[in-house]
Design a protein around this motif. Structure first.
Motif, PDB file in Angstrom:
ATOM      1  N   ASP A   1      25.675  11.979 -11.218  1.00  0.00           N
ATOM      2  CA  ASP A   1      25.764  10.568 -11.565  1.00  0.00           C
ATOM      3  C   ASP A   1      24.358   9.962 -11.620  1.00  0.00           C
ATOM      4  O   ASP A   1      23.627   9.996 -10.619  1.00  0.00           O
ATOM      5  CB  ASP A   1      26.608   9.829 -10.527  1.00  0.00           C
ATOM      6  N   PRO A   2      23.932   9.383 -12.745  1.00  0.00           N
ATOM      7  CA  PRO A   2      22.587   8.773 -12.810  1.00  0.00           C
ATOM      8  C   PRO A   2      22.405   7.620 -11.818  1.00  0.00           C
ATOM      9  O   PRO A   2      21.289   7.395 -11.324  1.00  0.00           O
ATOM     10  CB  PRO A   2      22.498   8.286 -14.256  1.00  0.00           C
ATOM     11  N   LYS A   3      23.479   6.903 -11.514  1.00  0.00           N
ATOM     12  CA  LYS A   3      23.366   5.788 -10.575  1.00  0.00           C
ATOM     13  C   LYS A   3      23.054   6.269  -9.160  1.00  0.00           C
ATOM     14  O   LYS A   3      22.414   5.547  -8.385  1.00  0.00           O
ATOM     15  CB  LYS A   3      24.662   4.972 -10.588  1.00  0.00           C
ATOM     16  N   PHE A   4      23.513   7.478  -8.823  1.00  0.00           N
ATOM     17  CA  PHE A   4      23.154   8.032  -7.522  1.00  0.00           C
ATOM     18  C   PHE A   4      21.646   8.232  -7.423  1.00  0.00           C
ATOM     19  O   PHE A   4      21.023   7.883  -6.408  1.00  0.00           O
ATOM     20  CB  PHE A   4      23.887   9.357  -7.297  1.00  0.00           C
ATOM     21  N   HIS A   5      21.048   8.788  -8.445  1.00  0.00           N
ATOM     22  CA  HIS A   5      19.596   9.009  -8.428  1.00  0.00           C
ATOM     23  C   HIS A   5      18.832   7.691  -8.498  1.00  0.00           C
ATOM     24  O   HIS A   5      17.730   7.577  -7.947  1.00  0.00           O
ATOM     25  CB  HIS A   5      19.208   9.916  -9.598  1.00  0.00           C
ATOM     26  N   LEU A   6      19.408   6.689  -9.152  1.00  0.00           N
ATOM     27  CA  LEU A   6      18.777   5.372  -9.176  1.00  0.00           C
ATOM     28  C   LEU A   6      18.670   4.800  -7.762  1.00  0.00           C
ATOM     29  O   LEU A   6      17.658   4.186  -7.401  1.00  0.00           O
ATOM     30  CB  LEU A   6      19.596   4.435 -10.073  1.00  0.00           C
ATOM     31  N   VAL A   7      19.700   4.980  -6.964  1.00  0.00           N
ATOM     32  CA  VAL A   7      19.703   4.459  -5.600  1.00  0.00           C
ATOM     33  C   VAL A   7      18.934   5.375  -4.654  1.00  0.00           C
ATOM     34  O   VAL A   7      18.209   4.903  -3.761  1.00  0.00           O
ATOM     35  CB  VAL A   7      21.159   4.273  -5.114  1.00  0.00           C
ATOM     36  N   ALA A   8      19.042   6.686  -4.857  1.00  0.00           N
ATOM     37  CA  ALA A   8      18.542   7.638  -3.861  1.00  0.00           C
ATOM     38  C   ALA A   8      17.022   7.795  -3.899  1.00  0.00           C
ATOM     39  O   ALA A   8      16.361   7.784  -2.847  1.00  0.00           O
ATOM     40  CB  ALA A   8      19.215   8.994  -4.068  1.00  0.00           C
ATOM     41  N   TRP A   9      16.433   7.960  -5.079  1.00  0.00           N
ATOM     42  CA  TRP A   9      15.004   8.275  -5.133  1.00  0.00           C
ATOM     43  C   TRP A   9      14.122   7.124  -4.666  1.00  0.00           C
ATOM     44  O   TRP A   9      13.196   7.354  -3.867  1.00  0.00           O
ATOM     45  CB  TRP A   9      14.623   8.731  -6.540  1.00  0.00           C
ATOM     46  N   PRO A  10      14.310   5.877  -5.119  1.00  0.00           N
ATOM     47  CA  PRO A  10      13.481   4.799  -4.555  1.00  0.00           C
ATOM     48  C   PRO A  10      13.644   4.642  -3.048  1.00  0.00           C
ATOM     49  O   PRO A  10      12.677   4.357  -2.338  1.00  0.00           O
ATOM     50  CB  PRO A  10      13.977   3.556  -5.308  1.00  0.00           C
ATOM     51  N   ASN A  11      14.880   4.841  -2.561  1.00  0.00           N
ATOM     52  CA  ASN A  11      15.095   4.766  -1.111  1.00  0.00           C
ATOM     53  C   ASN A  11      14.332   5.863  -0.384  1.00  0.00           C
ATOM     54  O   ASN A  11      13.732   5.620   0.673  1.00  0.00           O
ATOM     55  CB  ASN A  11      16.589   4.873  -0.820  1.00  0.00           C
ATOM     56  N   ALA A  12      14.319   7.078  -0.936  1.00  0.00           N
ATOM     57  CA  ALA A  12      13.580   8.182  -0.307  1.00  0.00           C
ATOM     58  C   ALA A  12      12.077   7.895  -0.290  1.00  0.00           C
ATOM     59  O   ALA A  12      11.391   8.177   0.714  1.00  0.00           O
ATOM     60  CB  ALA A  12      13.865   9.477  -1.060  1.00  0.00           C
ATOM     61  N   LEU A  13      11.544   7.341  -1.360  1.00  0.00           N
ATOM     62  CA  LEU A  13      10.119   7.026  -1.405  1.00  0.00           C
ATOM     63  C   LEU A  13       9.762   5.929  -0.408  1.00  0.00           C
ATOM     64  O   LEU A  13       8.704   5.981   0.241  1.00  0.00           O
ATOM     65  CB  LEU A  13       9.729   6.605  -2.823  1.00  0.00           C
ATOM     66  N   CYS A  14      10.639   4.930  -0.260  1.00  0.00           N
ATOM     67  CA  CYS A  14      10.388   3.858   0.716  1.00  0.00           C
ATOM     68  C   CYS A  14      10.413   4.381   2.144  1.00  0.00           C
ATOM     69  O   CYS A  14       9.580   4.006   2.971  1.00  0.00           O
ATOM     70  CB  CYS A  14      11.414   2.749   0.540  1.00  0.00           C
ATOM     71  N   ILE A  15      11.377   5.243   2.440  1.00  0.00           N
ATOM     72  CA  ILE A  15      11.471   5.782   3.803  1.00  0.00           C
ATOM     73  C   ILE A  15      10.261   6.659   4.125  1.00  0.00           C
ATOM     74  O   ILE A  15       9.722   6.616   5.238  1.00  0.00           O
ATOM     75  CB  ILE A  15      12.786   6.569   3.960  1.00  0.00           C
ATOM     76  N   MET A  16       9.812   7.455   3.137  1.00  0.00           N
ATOM     77  CA  MET A  16       8.639   8.275   3.360  1.00  0.00           C
ATOM     78  C   MET A  16       7.410   7.412   3.647  1.00  0.00           C
ATOM     79  O   MET A  16       6.634   7.681   4.573  1.00  0.00           O
ATOM     80  CB  MET A  16       8.389   9.153   2.134  1.00  0.00           C
ATOM     81  N   GLY A  17       7.236   6.334   2.865  1.00  0.00           N
ATOM     82  CA  GLY A  17       6.115   5.442   3.121  1.00  0.00           C
ATOM     83  C   GLY A  17       6.228   4.715   4.442  1.00  0.00           C
ATOM     84  O   GLY A  17       5.234   4.529   5.157  1.00  0.00           O
ATOM     85  N   TYR A  18       7.448   4.317   4.799  1.00  0.00           N
ATOM     86  CA  TYR A  18       7.665   3.584   6.050  1.00  0.00           C
ATOM     87  C   TYR A  18       7.337   4.447   7.275  1.00  0.00           C
ATOM     88  O   TYR A  18       6.569   4.032   8.155  1.00  0.00           O
ATOM     89  CB  TYR A  18       9.106   3.095   6.091  1.00  0.00           C
ATOM     90  N   LEU A  19       7.898   5.647   7.334  1.00  0.00           N
ATOM     91  CA  LEU A  19       7.689   6.492   8.512  1.00  0.00           C
ATOM     92  C   LEU A  19       6.235   6.931   8.645  1.00  0.00           C
ATOM     93  O   LEU A  19       5.656   6.886   9.734  1.00  0.00           O
ATOM     94  CB  LEU A  19       8.618   7.707   8.445  1.00  0.00           C
ATOM     95  N   ASN A  20       5.629   7.350   7.544  1.00  0.00           N
ATOM     96  CA  ASN A  20       4.242   7.809   7.630  1.00  0.00           C
ATOM     97  C   ASN A  20       3.272   6.673   7.924  1.00  0.00           C
ATOM     98  O   ASN A  20       2.231   6.887   8.547  1.00  0.00           O
ATOM     99  CB  ASN A  20       3.864   8.523   6.326  1.00  0.00           C
ATOM    100  N   SER A  21       3.616   5.468   7.492  1.00  0.00           N
ATOM    101  CA  SER A  21       2.758   4.332   7.856  1.00  0.00           C
ATOM    102  C   SER A  21       2.842   4.045   9.349  1.00  0.00           C
ATOM    103  O   SER A  21       1.832   3.678   9.975  1.00  0.00           O
ATOM    104  CB  SER A  21       3.159   3.090   7.050  1.00  0.00           C
ATOM    105  N   MET A  22       4.042   4.218   9.944  1.00  0.00           N
ATOM    106  CA  MET A  22       4.174   4.038  11.387  1.00  0.00           C
ATOM    107  C   MET A  22       3.431   5.132  12.159  1.00  0.00           C
ATOM    108  O   MET A  22       2.867   4.877  13.227  1.00  0.00           O
ATOM    109  CB  MET A  22       5.651   4.033  11.781  1.00  0.00           C
ATOM    110  N   TYR A  23       3.418   6.359  11.604  1.00  0.00           N
ATOM    111  CA  TYR A  23       2.670   7.434  12.248  1.00  0.00           C
ATOM    112  C   TYR A  23       1.159   7.191  12.163  1.00  0.00           C
ATOM    113  O   TYR A  23       0.414   7.494  13.107  1.00  0.00           O
ATOM    114  CB  TYR A  23       2.994   8.772  11.582  1.00  0.00           C
TER     115      TYR A  23
END
Length: 570
Positions: free
Chosen positions: A372-394
């Protein structure tokens, strides 16, 4: 002559007047839709989730405060440091794929309590680890599995208890996580300064057991579901029909009672009547011709015998009611061969491997969602935000201490970030339940604001401005975290919410492990934390670009639909 009159034999005992109305046939059954209670025990479920999310940042977000010096003593460089931290998030994410089927098989309670025990074990082993391998095995692997099992149900169970207030309930849980960051980072630093590394780990291990208390509050949602409010009128109509039908049935019983005495005369006294067979249910004998007074009936023909007379409509109706009344006095029997999940009718025809829990779990996953393209629309930006969030806290504590500020000031910066999240998550979550709130636009704005805050953080000269942009980053990431639940349900459906989180976690894990390696290698090569934040800005900015491109595509498509096709003139 002159003695007592002789007793007569009659076909059956007169029908007794029923003690309770039985009108199964008179009232048509209507299916009532059960919905979440939007409160009630749901608030206790929110309390349990808040307990877990309050204490768990001591293990995750405070990683840079708690384990930095210990890992340096073991010989870890920046790459090893970020690899261990992101490995925990990666294991956490991959476990989340299996958490939804496991919760469906074993229940939310057992899974959450198991996670609490594993979190306790992970911190105990981390306290006594002496090299990077054993520490990574204890903290990253066991801790990652524990973190997923503890926190997964805290989010996925919210839509099962709330419908109209799910945004507010989700905001409360998210705010408790932010409050945990406020309290846990300074608490961890205080424990390290007062008791040392090992005892600090033991105290955090004891705090992790609060997840077991949370699991006890996660009762099955079906226990607390209520009928849909729109069905209340139908229930009143059914009750009126039941009352009227009950009155009709009582009149039927009175008429049949009067007809049960031979000859249709008045009812004789019971002491002058001998009944030829006992009756366990008020069944009506077949209608027979009238007998003379000197005729004695000792046997009656059953319906299953030959030449049985057909029953009238009233007799068949009462016969069914008698059977149902008798069956209603028995205990409900459990269904035979009940299964937790449906394997498309392959039960009994599969191999012996079908009985393994792992096989059942993987067969319960909805793999078509990945197309489903809508799954990737929701999933990839969320994954990039979480990666930036956690590594910024580290990286934030190390960046602040590299500017010659103290460890307490570094921990205070994390607390400022978390305090901003507490207020903003609760406020944005409450607003998101209203129809006028622009969920998608606010979500995209939050991603873009986070990218700007990451860059501005490295350009300001003083500690006060650093705190300002840390707070702005907290506002931005609050928008992305509390609005994600609405986007998942809007684009992919509430029934797929738990599995959407599982598949999104897979992408989160892949992004975290690759992004963490890139960030750690860049810091080792350039020996600067600024390049780390620049890379994180690029990652988060890509998430904003994906949503902006989707918005442009939807705008152009709507414009194309609105253009009317003019007829050609010959």
């Amino acid at each position: 002559m002159g003695g007592k009159p002789s007793k007569k034999l009659v076909p059956n005992r007169p029908l007794p007047k029923p003690m309770v109305p039985v009108a199964q046939k008179a009232v048509p059954k209507r299916e009532v839709k059960m919905v979440p209670p939007d409160g009630g025990w749901g608030w206790m479920v929110v309390l349990g989730a808040c307990l877990t999310f309050f204490f768990f940042p001591a293990v995750t977000v405070a990683f840079g405060v708690m384990f930095r010096d210990r890992l340096v003593e073991m010989g870890a460089n920046s790459t090893s440091f970020t690899l261990i931290g992101n490995a925990l998030s990666t294991v956490w994410s991959f476990t989340a794929l299996l958490a939804a089927p496991l919760s469906e098989l074993f229940g939310h309670r057992k899974i959450t309590m198991t996670g609490g025990l594993l979190a306790f074990l992970a911190m105990i082993l981390s306290a006594f680890s002496t090299n990077l391998f054993t520490f990574g095995l204890a903290y990253s692997v066991i801790g990652g599995i524990a973190g997923c099992l503890c926190t997964f149900n805290g989010f996925t169970i919210i839509p099962l208890y709330f419908s109209k207030r799910k945004g507010f309930a989700n905001g409360l849980v998210s705010s408790s996580s932010a409050m945990g960051k406020i309290a846990m980072a300074p608490l961890v630093q205080l424990l390290l300064d007062t008791y040392g590394y090992k005892w600090a780990c033991l105290v955090i291990a004891a705090l992790s057991l609060h997840s077991c208390v949370s699991g006890m509050l996660f009762q099955p949602p079906r226990w607390h579901q209520v009928p849909e409010p729109e069905d209340s009128d139908c229930e009143i109509i059914d009750m009126e029909e039941t009352i009227s039908s009950t009155s009709r049935d009582e009149s039927h019983y009175e008429r049949l009672r009067s007809r049960s005495v031979r000859g249709g005369g008045e009812e004789e006294e019971e002491e002058n009547v001998i009944f030829d067979k006992p009756t366990a249910s008020p069944s009506v004998p077949p209608v027979r011709r009238q007998k003379s007074e000197d005729e004695v009936v000792l046997f009656t023909r059953e319906a299953g015998q030959e030449h049985a007379q057909p029953k009238t409509v009233v007799e068949r109706h009462l016969s069914v009611e008698s059977t149902l009344s008798w069956a209603g006095s028995l205990d409900m029997m459990p269904p035979v061969g009940h299964k937790v999940f449906d394997d498309d009718g392959d039960a009994g025809n599969g191999s012996c491997c079908d009985d393994f829990v792992v096989v059942k779990v993987f067969r319960m996953l909805n793999y078509s969602m990945l197309k489903d393209p809508k799954f990737h629309l929701v999933a990839w930006p969320n994954a990039l935000c979480i990666m930036g969030y956690l590594n910024s806290m580290y990286a934030l504590p190390g960046y602040i201490t590299s500017l010659h500020y103290t460890d307490i000031m570094a921990a205070f910066a994390i607390s400022v970030f978390s305090a901003t999240e507490v207020v903003c998550r609760l406020g944005f979550a409450a607003l998101s339940d209203y129809g006028w709130f622009p969920v998608e636009k606010a979500y995209v704005f939050g991603i873009a604001l986070s990218a700007v805050a990451m860059t501005a953080l490295t350009l300001v000269p003083t500690y006060e401005w650093i705190l300002f942009w840390v707070a702005m980053n907290g506002i931005a990431l609050s928008l992305t975290s509390v609005l994600l639940i609405h986007l998942m349900i809007r684009y992919l459906g509430q029934e797929n919410y738990a599995q959407v989180i599982g598949f999104c976690s897979i992408l989160n894990g892949l992004t975290l492990i690759t992004g963490g390696l890139i960030v750690g290698a860049a810091h080792d090569h350039f020996a600067s934390y600024k390049c780390v934040f620049y890379i994180l800005t690029i990652y988060i900015g890509c998430g904003a670009v994906i949503w902006i491109a989707w918005g442009g595509y939807e705008f152009m498509k709507s414009r194309a639909r609105s253009v009317s096709v003019r007829p050609t003139i010959e």
